[in-house]
Design a protein around this motif. Structure first.
Motif, PDB file in Angstrom:
ATOM      1  N   ALA A   1      -5.003   2.447  12.780  1.00 53.14           N
ATOM      2  CA  ALA A   1      -3.697   2.736  12.175  1.00 53.14           C
ATOM      3  C   ALA A   1      -2.810   3.477  13.167  1.00 53.14           C
TER       4      ALA A   1
ATOM      5  N   MET B   1       5.179  -0.781   8.624  1.00 52.42           N
ATOM      6  CA  MET B   1       4.221  -1.580   7.852  1.00 52.42           C
ATOM      7  C   MET B   1       4.414  -3.070   8.089  1.00 52.42           C
TER       8      MET B   1
ATOM      9  N   VAL C   1      -3.026  -4.215   7.349  1.00 52.11           N
ATOM     10  CA  VAL C   1      -2.008  -3.874   6.351  1.00 52.11           C
ATOM     11  C   VAL C   1      -2.129  -2.369   6.103  1.00 52.11           C
ATOM     12  N   LEU C   2      -1.164  -1.612   6.574  1.00 53.48           N
ATOM     13  CA  LEU C   2      -1.227  -0.155   6.429  1.00 53.48           C
ATOM     14  C   LEU C   2      -0.903   0.230   4.988  1.00 53.48           C
ATOM     15  N   GLY C   3      -1.791   0.977   4.357  1.00 54.15           N
ATOM     16  CA  GLY C   3      -1.498   1.491   3.008  1.00 54.15           C
ATOM     17  C   GLY C   3      -0.430   2.568   3.129  1.00 54.15           C
ATOM     18  N   PRO C   4       0.501   2.639   2.152  1.00 51.82           N
ATOM     19  CA  PRO C   4       1.563   3.635   2.264  1.00 51.82           C
ATOM     20  C   PRO C   4       1.045   5.076   2.301  1.00 51.82           C
TER      21      PRO C   4
END
Lengths: 113, 170
Positions: A12, A30, A42-45
């Protein structure tokens, strides 16, 4: 300081630093990372928000002064962040280099058998 | 079409799964307070639901900044309950997870455990008093305390699993 930190960056953090070679807001990071990695990363918020705050604290990225009609905070990589990123890139290149080197010599041995 | 369901969950992951099962049937949760869930009928599978425990109550400035950030990324905040937030995102936008790496998942479980554990210990101690010298009132504490043991074990097991995996993979 940065030069003494030798640990690997998380995926990340690596992609956030990479994306922030141009000013972007959270959602832009993102989307950019998702596009670049073909939906693999897919970066989680929640993860992204925590990482952005930590990176700002470490002075690897900085928020840009909020400008005009945009309420969304934009970030960009700092010199310090660039240094860390270059080190990580060199470390990754070394890994890839070693991996290929050993596999190639193993192949040669097989061929000469 | 709307409907209201009264339900109490002690495990937030079970609660999340239930909200997603309801969403798969076209019942989308639009509000929550004290065990009361409001659902609105819509397209089956339109939304993905997630629950998150924040560091501060939802009205706190830190939480407000985070919730504003979430909304920028297309996440809708449907309800807040003390430090809990109920989130959803359109399934058409792709997979929706709040946390995408092991470290942040572990720290969220730890946060939930840290919130739940002292309350549970308090309830169990008060509950013991109900068993020993009998003020009936405290049997509510005993009930609440015993019920909270199961999710606590579940969260703890999950952090152990994540730690174990973390030794070989990022």
């Amino acid at each position: 300081m940065a030069l003494e930190e030798q640990g690997a960056l998380t995926e990340a953090v690596f992609y956030i630093l990479l994306a922030l070679h141009q000013p972007l807001h959270g959602y832009g990071i993102m989307q950019g990372v998702q596009e670049l990695t073909n939906n693999r990363v897919v970066l989680g918020p929640g993860t992204l928000y925590g990482a952005l705050n930590t990176l700002v604290e470490k002075d690897w990225i900085k928020p840009l002064a909020e400008s005009g009609d945009s309420r969304r905070k934009q970030y960009v990589i700092t010199e310090q962040g660039e240094l860390v990123f270059q080190q990580e890139l060199a470390r990754l290149e070394e890994l890839v280099h070693h991996g290929k080197l050993v596999l190639r010599s193993a192949d040669h041995e097989k061929d000469s058998d | 079409m709307k409907k209201t369901v009264i339900k109490f969950y002690s495990n937030f992951e079970k609660e999340e799964q239930w909200l997603n099962r309801m969403a798969a049937q076209g019942w989308h949760c639009t509000d929550y307070a004290l065990g009361r869930y409001v659902f609105e009928k819509g397209e089956p599978g339109e939304y993905i639901y997630r629950l998150q425990l924040l560091d501060y109550p939802a009205a706190h400035a830190e939480s407000a900044a985070y919730l504003a950030f979430l909304e920028e990324t297309g996440v809708e905040v449907i309800a807040t309950w003390f430090r809990w937030v109920f989130l959803r995102k359109k399934a058409a936008d792709g997979p929706f997870e709040i946390f995408s790496d092991r470290e942040s998942r572990i720290s969220h479980y730890k946060k939930v455990i840290a919130m739940l554990l002292p309350i549970t210990i308090f309830n169990l101690i008060m509950g013991m008093r109900a068993l020993l010298d009998g003020p009936r009132l405290y049997s509510v504490n005993l009930f609440a305390g015993v019920i909270a043991i199961f999710p606590l074990i579940s969260y703890y097991q999950r952090t152990l699993l994540l730690h174990k995996e973390g030794r070989i993979r990022e």
